[in-house]
Design a protein around this motif. Structure first.
Motif, mmCIF file in Angstrom:
data_model
loop_
_atom_site.group_PDB
_atom_site.id
_atom_site.type_symbol
_atom_site.label_atom_id
_atom_site.label_comp_id
_atom_site.label_asym_id
_atom_site.label_seq_id
_atom_site.Cartn_x
_atom_site.Cartn_y
_atom_site.Cartn_z
ATOM 1 N N ARG A 50 0.830 -1.206 0.000
ATOM 2 C CA ARG A 50 0.000 0.000 0.000
ATOM 3 C C ARG A 50 0.867 1.260 0.000
ATOM 4 N NH1 ARG A 50 -2.928 -3.451 3.483
ATOM 5 N NH2 ARG A 50 -2.117 -2.488 5.395
ATOM 6 N N LEU A 51 1.988 1.209 0.719
ATOM 7 C CA LEU A 51 2.911 2.336 0.694
ATOM 8 C C LEU A 51 3.523 2.502 -0.692
ATOM 9 C CD1 LEU A 51 4.616 4.581 1.950
ATOM 10 C CD2 LEU A 51 6.195 2.822 2.797
ATOM 11 N N ILE A 52 3.917 1.406 -1.310
ATOM 12 C CA ILE A 52 4.499 1.472 -2.657
ATOM 13 C C ILE A 52 3.493 2.067 -3.640
ATOM 14 C CG2 ILE A 52 5.394 0.098 -4.571
ATOM 15 C CD1 ILE A 52 7.344 0.401 -2.202
ATOM 16 N N GLU A 53 2.234 1.668 -3.533
ATOM 17 C CA GLU A 53 1.215 2.229 -4.415
ATOM 18 C C GLU A 53 0.995 3.714 -4.142
ATOM 19 O OE1 GLU A 53 -0.154 0.966 -7.155
ATOM 20 O OE2 GLU A 53 1.299 -0.623 -6.745
ATOM 21 N N ALA A 54 1.121 4.128 -2.884
ATOM 22 C CA ALA A 54 0.996 5.548 -2.561
ATOM 23 C C ALA A 54 2.137 6.348 -3.191
ATOM 24 C CB ALA A 54 0.982 5.746 -1.046
ATOM 25 N N LEU A 55 3.326 5.784 -3.238
ATOM 26 C CA LEU A 55 4.453 6.452 -3.905
ATOM 27 C C LEU A 55 4.153 6.637 -5.389
ATOM 28 C CD1 LEU A 55 7.534 4.568 -2.355
ATOM 29 C CD2 LEU A 55 6.416 6.631 -1.522
ATOM 30 N N ARG A 56 3.622 5.591 -6.010
ATOM 31 C CA ARG A 56 3.284 5.673 -7.433
ATOM 32 C C ARG A 56 2.175 6.697 -7.667
ATOM 33 N NH1 ARG A 56 3.456 -0.828 -7.604
ATOM 34 N NH2 ARG A 56 5.542 -1.130 -8.499
ATOM 35 N N ALA A 57 1.150 6.657 -6.834
ATOM 36 C CA ALA A 57 0.027 7.572 -7.007
ATOM 37 C C ALA A 57 0.451 9.021 -6.796
ATOM 38 C CB ALA A 57 -1.095 7.209 -6.027
ATOM 39 N N HIS A 58 1.504 9.225 -6.012
ATOM 40 C CA HIS A 58 2.027 10.565 -5.750
ATOM 41 C C HIS A 58 2.774 11.127 -6.957
ATOM 42 C CE1 HIS A 58 3.267 13.859 -3.180
ATOM 43 N NE2 HIS A 58 4.548 13.598 -3.347
ATOM 44 N N GLY A 59 3.075 10.266 -7.924
ATOM 45 C CA GLY A 59 3.763 10.709 -9.125
ATOM 46 C C GLY A 59 5.209 10.277 -9.219
ATOM 47 N N TYR A 60 5.674 9.473 -8.249
ATOM 48 C CA TYR A 60 7.035 8.952 -8.350
ATOM 49 C C TYR A 60 7.072 7.887 -9.448
ATOM 50 C CZ TYR A 60 8.101 11.042 -3.744
ATOM 51 O OH TYR A 60 8.303 11.897 -2.685
ATOM 52 N N GLY A 61 8.004 8.006 -10.379
ATOM 53 C CA GLY A 61 8.145 7.021 -11.432
ATOM 54 C C GLY A 61 8.685 5.710 -10.912
ATOM 55 N N GLU A 62 8.587 4.686 -11.739
ATOM 56 C CA GLU A 62 8.979 3.348 -11.290
ATOM 57 C C GLU A 62 10.453 3.281 -10.915
ATOM 58 O OE1 GLU A 62 7.412 -0.263 -10.084
ATOM 59 O OE2 GLU A 62 6.478 1.584 -10.784
ATOM 60 N N ALA A 63 11.317 4.007 -11.637
ATOM 61 C CA ALA A 63 12.743 3.992 -11.294
ATOM 62 C C ALA A 63 12.972 4.565 -9.899
ATOM 63 C CB ALA A 63 13.543 4.776 -12.336
ATOM 64 N N LEU A 64 12.279 5.668 -9.568
ATOM 65 C CA LEU A 64 12.428 6.261 -8.244
ATOM 66 C C LEU A 64 11.825 5.362 -7.177
ATOM 67 C CD1 LEU A 64 13.176 8.459 -6.277
ATOM 68 C CD2 LEU A 64 11.128 9.740 -6.979
ATOM 69 N N VAL A 65 10.691 4.735 -7.450
ATOM 70 C CA VAL A 65 10.088 3.821 -6.479
ATOM 71 C C VAL A 65 11.050 2.680 -6.149
ATOM 72 C CG1 VAL A 65 8.207 2.164 -6.117
ATOM 73 C CG2 VAL A 65 7.712 4.405 -7.113
ATOM 74 N N GLU A 66 11.718 2.148 -7.141
ATOM 75 C CA GLU A 66 12.687 1.075 -6.888
ATOM 76 C C GLU A 66 13.899 1.586 -6.105
ATOM 77 O OE1 GLU A 66 13.780 -1.041 -10.392
ATOM 78 O OE2 GLU A 66 11.769 -1.876 -10.693
ATOM 79 N N LYS A 67 14.333 2.815 -6.382
ATOM 80 C CA LYS A 67 15.438 3.382 -5.608
ATOM 81 C C LYS A 67 15.054 3.513 -4.141
ATOM 82 C CE LYS A 67 17.670 6.125 -9.256
ATOM 83 N NZ LYS A 67 18.032 7.504 -9.700
ATOM 84 N N LEU A 68 13.867 4.059 -3.899
ATOM 85 C CA LEU A 68 13.402 4.225 -2.523
ATOM 86 C C LEU A 68 13.181 2.875 -1.855
ATOM 87 C CD1 LEU A 68 10.786 7.091 -3.072
ATOM 88 C CD2 LEU A 68 13.082 7.320 -2.114
ATOM 89 N N GLY A 69 12.700 1.907 -2.618
ATOM 90 C CA GLY A 69 12.396 0.599 -2.060
ATOM 91 C C GLY A 69 13.621 -0.180 -1.626
ATOM 92 N N TYR A 70 14.645 -0.227 -2.492
ATOM 93 C CA TYR A 70 15.813 -1.035 -2.123
ATOM 94 C C TYR A 70 17.111 -0.633 -2.807
ATOM 95 C CZ TYR A 70 15.464 -3.627 -6.568
ATOM 96 O OH TYR A 70 15.438 -3.989 -7.888
ATOM 97 N N ARG A 71 17.048 -0.085 -4.006
ATOM 98 C CA ARG A 71 18.292 0.141 -4.750
ATOM 99 C C ARG A 71 19.224 1.146 -4.068
ATOM 100 N NH1 ARG A 71 18.295 -2.463 -9.507
ATOM 101 N NH2 ARG A 71 16.287 -2.972 -10.491
ATOM 102 N N ASN A 72 18.672 2.203 -3.480
ATOM 103 C CA ASN A 72 19.535 3.197 -2.841
ATOM 104 C C ASN A 72 20.273 2.628 -1.642
ATOM 105 O OD1 ASN A 72 18.894 5.146 -4.710
ATOM 106 N ND2 ASN A 72 17.474 6.272 -3.385
ATOM 107 N N TRP A 73 19.601 1.778 -0.844
ATOM 108 C CA TRP A 73 20.294 1.169 0.291
ATOM 109 C C TRP A 73 21.446 0.297 -0.179
ATOM 110 C CZ3 TRP A 73 20.804 2.947 4.733
ATOM 111 C CH2 TRP A 73 19.754 3.473 5.494
ATOM 112 N N LEU A 74 21.224 -0.490 -1.195
ATOM 113 C CA LEU A 74 22.301 -1.367 -1.660
ATOM 114 C C LEU A 74 23.466 -0.555 -2.210
ATOM 115 C CD1 LEU A 74 20.084 -3.455 -1.175
ATOM 116 C CD2 LEU A 74 20.768 -4.593 -3.281
#
Length: 352
Positions: A319-343
Motif C-alpha cells: 500500500r505504501l508502494i502504491e501511494a508512492l506511485r500515485a504521488h507521481g514517483y516514477g517506477e525507477a524512483l520507487v525502486e530506488k526508494l524501495g531497495y536500490r539506494n540502500w544497496l
C-alpha cells in the motif's frame, strides 16, 4: 505493476524475541499476530531485508509505556533513562544476536556482510539481515568488543540510542525542539568512529544530537547515514534532521531512511496512528529536494514505533508502494526508494 522489494533501514524485532525467547518459533516462523513483523507478513509485504537492531532496554523503563501519554499530548520533554553499564548491556546484546543467528539457522534468513550477500539472499528468497547495534552500551571503551561483534557479523552501529553512553549523547524525546541538545562525542566516541571506519562498519546518526553529528562528520571518511530519521522542516522534533544536516549528508554521498513513527512524521508531533500516507510523502518530498533521488530510502522502525494505520504492519508495504506511485514517483524512483539506494549506499560504505 509488480510489487517492489523493500530493503529497510531499521527494525526492533530482536527485542520482541528477547522478551519471549520460548515462543520464537511461533513469533518468527508462523506469526502470532502481534507486533509488526514476522516471516509470513514479511513475505506477504515484499520485505526483502534490512537492518536488525540489537537494543538494550533500560530496566526502569521496560516497555517504555510511560512515554505514551507524553507523546500523545505535545509539547513534551521526556526525561532520558540513565546510562547502562557494560555489565548490564552485554548479556542482553549477546542474547539478541543469538536470536538473529537462530533465525539464520532456520534457513529463512541470512546475516549479510556484503552487498553480494544481500543480493544472493534476495535472489534465493531469504530475508537479508544486517546486524546493527543501536547504542554501543555492549562495547567497552577499549573497543575490544567492537572487534568481537564485527567478527560475529556487525556491519552497522549507532553510538547512542537516546540515553547517553560512554561515547556520546543522544537527542531526548522532545517536541518541539532542535537536535542541538547537548555535548558531542567523547574522546572514546571519536575513537569508536575511527575504528568503525577502519572495520568498514557503517555509522548510524539517527539518535545522535547535533554536536555529535558534527563530530562524526568531521572525523568519518565514510558516507553519513541516518537509517531511520525524518525532516525537521516538516516535523520539528529533536529526532529529526535539519536542512543543514541533510545538506551535509548529501555532500558526503550518504543517505537517510524514512522513519514511519507517527510522532516523528506529524507536524504536530502527536503519537496518533490516524495518520495518512500524505505526511510520509511530505517528508519524502523534502528529503529528496535536498538529498536527491539517490540518497533517500525507507527506515521503518517496525516493532519500535506506533506507525500510520493505513500501513498497519509490514504486510501493508504494497500500500505504501502504491501511494508512492500515485504521488507521481516514477517506477525507477520507487525502486530506488524501495531497495536500490540502500544497496548502493552499502557498496559505497563497505566497499563490497
Amino acid at each position: 505493476m509488480t510489487n517492489v522489494p523493500v530493503f529497510d533501514g531499521h527494525n526492533d524485532f530482536l527485542l520482541r524475541l528477547q522478551k519471549q525467547p520460548g515462543n520464537r518459533d511461533t513469533i518468527w516462523l508462523k506469526g502470532d499476530g502481534t507486533g509488526q513483523l514476522d516471516l509470513p507478513r514479511m513475505q506477504a509485504g515484499g520485505f526483502a531485508g534490512g537492518f536488525f537492531a540489537v537494543w538494550c532496554p533500560s530496566p526502569e523503563h521496560e516497555g517504555d509505556s510511560h512515554y505514551d501519554d507524553d507523546w500523545k499530548n505535545p509539547p513534551y520533554d521526556v526525561p532520558l533513562p540513565e546510562a547502562l553499564s557494560l555489565e548490564y548491556a552485554l548479556p542482553i546484546a549477546v542474547a539478541e544476536i543469538g536470536h538473529l543467528m537462530w533465525m539464520e539457522r532456520t534457513g529463512t534468513l541470512s546475516i549479510c556482510r556484503s552487498v553480494a550477500d544481500i543480493r544472493q539472499a534476495m535472489a534465493e528468497g531469504r530475508i537479508a539481515a544486517i546486524l546493527h547495534m543501536e547504542g554501543a552500551e555492549a562495547i567497552g571503551t577499549d573497543l575490544d568488543a567492537l572487534h568481537v561483534w564485527h567478527a560475529a557479523g556487525l556491519r552497522s552501529l549507532g553510538p547512542v540510542w537516546s540515553r547517553p553512553t560512554a561515547f556520546g549523547h543522544g537527542v531526548p524525546f522532545r517536541f518541539p525542539s532542535s537536535p542541538d541538545t547537548g555535548d558531542g562525542l567523547t574522546a572514546a566516541g571519536k575513537d569508536l568512529i575511527r575504528e568503525c571506519n577502519a572495520l568498514k562498519i557503517m555509522v548510524d546518526l539517527s539518535h545522535l544530537n547535533e554536536k555529535g553529528f558534527n563530530d562524526v562528520a568531521a572525523i568519518s571518511d565514510a558516507p553519513l547515514v541516518a537509517t531511520h530519521s525524518n525532516a525537521h522542516a516538516v516535523s520539528p522534533t529533536a529526532r529529526n534532521l535539519t536542512d543543514r544536516q541533510l545538506r551535509m549528508i548529501a555532500e558526503s554521498n550518504g543517505m537517510v531512511g524514512l522513519n514511519y513513527a507517527c510522532s516523528f512524521l506529524r507536524p504536530d508531533g502527536r503519537q496518533d496512528t490516524d495518520t495518512g500516507f500524505d505526511v510520509m510523502l511530505r517528508h519524502l518530498d523534502h528529503l529528496i529536494s535536498i538529498l536527491g533521488e539517490d540518497r533517500v530510502g525507507l527506515g521503518s522502525d517496525f516493532d519500535g514505533a506506533e506507525i500510520p494505520a493505513p500501513l498497519g504492519d509490514v504486510a501493508g508495504l504494497p500500500r505504501l508502494i502504491e501511494a508512492l506511485r500515485a504521488h507521481g514517483y516514477g517506477e525507477a524512483l520507487v525502486e530506488k526508494l524501495g531497495y536500490r539506494n540502500w544497496l548502493a549506499l552499502l557498496e559505497r560504505t563497505w566497499g563490497c
